[in-house]
Design an enzyme around this catalytic site. Structure first.
Site: not given
Ligand code: IPE
Ligand code: IPE
Ligand code: MG
Length: 253
Positions: A30, A79
């Site tokens: 994340d 997502n």
């Molecule tokens: C994790 O990074 C990757 C995916 C969930 C695809 P994020 O895209 O969630 O990055 P933040 O949490 O918005 O910084």
């Molecule tokens: C969890 O990250 C999913 C992945 C890393 C693929 P998210 O960014 O989707 O999680 P939340 O929304 O902060 O819980």
């Molecule tokens: Mg995230």
């Protein structure tokens, strides 16, 4: 696998006995977006940089030779709420990763697998994934499992439907249903439960990841965002894991 590599330089660097190391490591990768935004870069750049971390972590696990499985949360079923542009970018990145990494996966002797629902994934991604799964099937090294369009509740729904169909057709007696009946019908059938669950970017939640399987996993959270996560961070997690007393509901030894 571990036996031939117990004196690896990586193991010496880590300085821990192999029986204190996690065999199955799962990672909620994340913070890609936050990493990019903090640098005034587009979120897409954070995702691209995240691939470098994936490579570094796989390489470190392969060098150690003690990790049997690495499961990486790449895209959750939730997502899909994100903007279409970001999702399209993630699909292209995944396709590119699977193609570019194929020779490295073979060199590292990894067994490549994917868990999650296939709907919503592009044909290109599915084709390239299938090809990598097929060509790495007989590899003997670490299992690399990507969780893509994965959601634990959806996995449980699919599993309950499978079980209900077996009961309805008369091939399964409801009185014999036990924990193994469920485990063996999850997407993760045949895999061990994660010993260590790592989450980057500081959030203290599991975001619908492997809810059944992490019942007794040790959880380690770092404030570092995924694109800056490297081998030394993985080793910090392993050192912390090695210091934990896992009781599984029993008493101290
Ligand atoms: C994790 O990074 C990757 C995916 C969930 C695809 P994020 O895209 O969630 O990055 P933040 O949490 O918005 O910084
Ligand atoms: C969890 O990250 C999913 C992945 C890393 C693929 P998210 O960014 O989707 O999680 P939340 O929304 O902060 O819980
Ligand atoms: Mg995230």
């Amino acid at each position: 696998m571990a036996a031939t590599k117990t004196s690896s330089a990586a193991l010496e660097e880590l300085g821990l006995p192999t029986d204190r190391l996690p065999r199955h490591v799962a990672v909620i990768m994340d913070g890609n977006g936050r990493w990019a935004q903090a640098r005034r870069l587009p979120r897409a750049e954070g995702h691209r940089r995240g691939v470098k971390s994936v490579r570094a972590v796989i390489e470190a696990c392969v060098e150690l030779g003690t990790v049997d499985q690495l499961t990486l949360y790449c895209l959750s079923s939730e997502n899909w709420k994100r903007p279409r542009r970001e999702l399209e970018m993630l699909m292209r990145l995944l396709e590119q990763y699977v193609i570019e990494e194929r020779s490295e996966i073979m060199r590292q002797d990894l067994q490549f697998t994917m868990i999650g629902r296939t709907e919503g994934l592009t044909e290109n991604v599915l084709r390239e994934v299938d090809q990598t799964v097929a060509c790495s099937r007989d590899n003997k090294g670490m299992r690399l499992c990507l969780a893509v369009n994965y959601g634990s509740r959806g996995e449980l729904v699919d599993t309950v439907q499978d079980i209900a169909r077996e009961v309805a057709s008369g091939t399964l007696d409801p009185n014999t249903i036990d924990e193994d009946t469920i485990s063996s019908r999850l997407y993760t059938a045949g895999m061990s439960d994660p010993d260590l669950l790592i989450r980057t970017a500081g959030e203290m939640r599991v975001s619908n990841f492997l809810l059944w399987q992490i019942s007794y996993s040790e959880i380690w959270v770092t404030s570092k965002c995924w694109p800056e996560f490297r081998r030394n961070d993985l080793f910090d997690a392993f050192r912390d894991f090695a210091s934990r007393e896992r009781r599984f509901g029993g008493l101290d030894k």
